[in-house]
Every structure is written in structure tokens, then in C-alpha cells.
Design a protein around this motif. Structure first.
Motif, PDB file in Angstrom:
ATOM      1  N   GLU A  54      -3.129   2.259   3.100  1.00 52.56           N
ATOM      2  CA  GLU A  54      -2.425   2.577   4.345  1.00 52.56           C
ATOM      3  C   GLU A  54      -1.065   3.210   4.038  1.00 52.56           C
ATOM      4  N   LYS A  55      -0.307   2.593   3.148  1.00 50.36           N
ATOM      5  CA  LYS A  55       1.006   3.133   2.801  1.00 50.36           C
ATOM      6  C   LYS A  55       0.885   4.530   2.200  1.00 50.36           C
ATOM      7  N   GLY A  56      -0.108   4.715   1.332  1.00 50.72           N
ATOM      8  CA  GLY A  56      -0.298   6.012   0.700  1.00 50.72           C
ATOM      9  C   GLY A  56      -0.645   7.097   1.697  1.00 50.72           C
ATOM     10  N   TYR A 102      -6.593  13.277   2.212  1.00 48.77           N
ATOM     11  CA  TYR A 102      -5.715  12.207   1.761  1.00 48.77           C
ATOM     12  C   TYR A 102      -5.861  11.997   0.248  1.00 48.77           C
ATOM     13  N   ARG A 103      -4.939  11.250  -0.320  1.00 47.29           N
ATOM     14  CA  ARG A 103      -5.033  10.878  -1.742  1.00 47.29           C
ATOM     15  C   ARG A 103      -6.366  10.158  -2.002  1.00 47.29           C
ATOM     16  N   GLY A 104      -7.021  10.566  -3.081  1.00 51.02           N
ATOM     17  CA  GLY A 104      -8.310   9.974  -3.406  1.00 51.02           C
ATOM     18  C   GLY A 104      -9.490  10.659  -2.755  1.00 51.02           C
ATOM     19  N   TYR A 105      -9.241  11.581  -1.849  1.00 52.39           N
ATOM     20  CA  TYR A 105     -10.292  12.323  -1.170  1.00 52.39           C
ATOM     21  C   TYR A 105     -10.393  13.732  -1.770  1.00 52.39           C
ATOM     22  N   TRP A 106     -11.620  14.241  -1.860  1.00 46.96           N
ATOM     23  CA  TRP A 106     -11.898  15.566  -2.400  1.00 46.96           C
ATOM     24  C   TRP A 106     -11.212  15.706  -3.753  1.00 46.96           C
ATOM     25  N   THR A 108      -5.301  13.814  -5.781  1.00 49.79           N
ATOM     26  CA  THR A 108      -5.054  12.764  -6.771  1.00 49.79           C
ATOM     27  C   THR A 108      -4.620  11.475  -6.076  1.00 49.79           C
ATOM     28  N   GLY A 109      -4.562  10.392  -6.838  1.00 53.79           N
ATOM     29  CA  GLY A 109      -4.098   9.124  -6.303  1.00 53.79           C
ATOM     30  C   GLY A 109      -5.213   8.265  -5.738  1.00 53.79           C
ATOM     31  N   SER A 110      -4.831   7.083  -5.272  1.00 58.23           N
ATOM     32  CA  SER A 110      -5.773   6.135  -4.672  1.00 58.23           C
ATOM     33  C   SER A 110      -5.356   5.830  -3.242  1.00 58.23           C
ATOM     34  N   CYS A 137       1.692  12.708  -5.705  1.00 62.20           N
ATOM     35  CA  CYS A 137       0.269  12.970  -5.521  1.00 62.20           C
ATOM     36  C   CYS A 137       0.095  14.426  -5.092  1.00 62.20           C
ATOM     37  N   LYS A 138      -0.983  15.034  -5.542  1.00 60.25           N
ATOM     38  CA  LYS A 138      -1.289  16.394  -5.144  1.00 60.25           C
ATOM     39  C   LYS A 138      -2.518  16.377  -4.246  1.00 60.25           C
TER      40      LYS A 138
END
Length: 275
Positions: free
Chosen positions: A107-109, A95-99, A102-104, A35-36
Motif C-alpha cells: 500500500e505504501k509503495g 505499479y512497482r512489481g507489475y510488468w 522494479t520493486g515490490s 523504483c522504476k
């Protein structure tokens, strides 16, 4: 998770209203699962090179919006007349999925993100003292990061603002009605993969903790912050600062906010911690 107000995914650094006295640089952090994460580094725009003794704050945001929404907080910490210790830089990565990350989110992420962000900061500032600051959901992320024994030994302290005890407790708070199924569903492991058991995690934190608590928090009952403070039994230094008229999101705008953080950093930055 997450809650993203309209337009927050597309708001760019150029569109944000940033005080000209600040230098705000956009950065990207890559996680181990590729994830970036999009983030910013904020400091005083005075062209002074930061030295190895000046503190770095890693900021973990709450559930809403993106890091550009937190610029007023960072401005207060960096530009306030009383200032923090000498100078401070703030690293705030979404975090991933924010702004633009990338990613969704999960908690684990977010836990993977926290580790990647810490490693990024330590590579960038190999000798500087590091503090982590978490607001609401960010408090859970910060506590998780500090629960890593190796990382905890490297931190000077942790700042927790209006955090919760667990997702289960928050579901019960939001849906107290007995006829609603939500508070029962969170007890089923397959249906509740986001636990954020801060009540348990904080019991293993030994480093200094600053608790910033809003008496009138309309999202997370203050009783949950009080419980976290109570359970931080092995922390070598616990500091409780209450803001009587503050709500969940606006502690930074109240008198004593900067001063509380300044005192906490001044009292812990030179501590020799026993391991």
C-alpha cells in the motif's frame, strides 16, 4: 498482491496487438525511493500535436496483469465514433512489481508510485486538464492521490470503476466463514499492512466523481460501490452509472461506457471550482 497471469511480466509492447490507429509509447517513471515504473502513453496516431485544452487521463489498473491488457479499454475511449472531448491522451503506468516495474508492491509503495506518476504527467503536460481513472485496486490508488489537497485542486475529476470500501471488507467478502481466521487477522495491525480504507478517504474528496458500477460484479460486491457513493458527501458532483449485465472486468465493452465518460468530461472540464 499483485496477481500476475502467466507471461504478463515478459509481454513486450512489440508483442501486444495494438490498433494501428493508436500511437503507443513506452515510458519510465522514477519514484522518490528509486523504483522504476514501466508504463505507456496512448493517443490517436494522427500526428496532431495535443493542445493545452485537451484532457489527459491517468489510468490506474486493477490487481491483475499489466497495462498492455488494458489496450482495448484505451482503444474504446480514443477511437470510439462518439469520442471523448476533442482528443484525449491516456497515461497508464504500472505499479512497482507489475510488468517491467522494479520493486515490490505494498500500500505504501503504490501510494509513492501514484505521486510519482502524477508528477511525471504534470511535468509532461503542464497546462492540460487532468482526470484520474481507477479500476478496482486502481480505484483505491486514485482516491489516495485525490486525497492530497494540493493535487485535488489540480484535478478536474475522478472516475472510479468497481472499487471496494476497504481491504478488511474484501477479506470478509472472500472469506465469510466464521471458522476461517482471515477476517479476524485483518484486525491485527502488524498482520494487515495493506488497508486501503477507501470508505474513509472518499469522505474528503470534493472534486467531481463518476462512479461506474457493474451490477453483476463477481469480485467486488456492488454494495461496496454503493457505499462509496453514499459516503462521497462533499463531492461537488456525483454521477452514478450502472451497467446491469457487466462483470468486474468488462464494463468497457458495454453500451454507454464511452458516453458516460464523455458526458462527465464535457460537464466538468470547463467548471470553475471554488476552493
Amino acid at each position: 498482491m499483485p496477481f500476475l497471469p502467466f507471461g504478463t511480466r515478459n509481454l513486450t509492447l512489440e508483442e501486444a496487438h495494438i490498433d494501428k490507429r493508436l500511437e503507443c509509447k513506452q515510458v519510465t517513471v522514477e519514484t522518490r525511493d528509486k523504483c522504476k515504473l514501466a508504463g505507456i502513453i496512448v493517443k490517436n496516431d494522427d500526428n496532431t500535436i495535443i493542445d493545452d485544452h485537451e484532457p489527459i487521463i491517468i489510468y490506474f489498473q486493477g490487481n491483475a496483469g499489466n497495462m498492455l491488457f488494458r489496450i482495448p479499454i484505451f482503444s474504446k475511449l480514443i477511437l470510439h465514433s462518439s469520442n471523448i472531448v476533442k482528443r484525449v491522451q491516456i497515461v497508464a503506468v504500472g505499479y512497482r512489481g507489475y510488468w517491467f516495474s522494479t520493486g515490490s508492491p505494498s500500500e505504501k509503495g503504490l501510494q509513492i508510485d501514484a505521486l510519482a506518476i502524477y508528477e511525471f504527467v504534470r511535468r509532461l503536460y503542464p497546462k492540460n486538464p487532468i482526470y484520474i481513472y481507477g479500476h478496482s485496486l486502481g480505484g483505491a490508488v486514485a482516491l489516495y492521490l485525490a486525497s492530497n489537497e494540493k493535487i485535488q485542486k489540480d484535478l478536474k475529476g475522478i472516475i472510479i470503476e468497481n472499487a471496494f470500501t476497504s481491504i478488511k471488507d474484501m477479506v470478509t467478502t472472500i472469506y465469510p466463514q466464521k471458522w476461517l481466521p482471515y477476517k479476524y487477522l485483518v484486525n491485527i495491525p502488524l498482520l494487515n499492512r495493506n488497508k486501503w480504507d477507501n470508505y474513509r478517504v472518499i469522505q474528503g474528496i470534493k472534486i467531481p466523481i463518476l462512479f461506474l458500477s457493474s451490477r453483476n460484479d463477481e469480485i467486488v460486491p456492488q454494495e461496496q460501490m454503493i457505499e462509496l457513493h453514499k459516503m462521497a458527501k462533499i463531492s461537488k458532483k456525483k454521477v452514478w452509472v450502472e451497467f446491469k449485465n457487466a462483470l468486474h472486468e468488462d464494463i468497457f465493452s458495454h453500451k454507454g461506457f464511452v458516453e458516460a465518460i464523455k458526458v462527465f468530461i464535457n460537464e466538468t472540464i470547463s467548471d470553475i471550482r471554488s476552493r
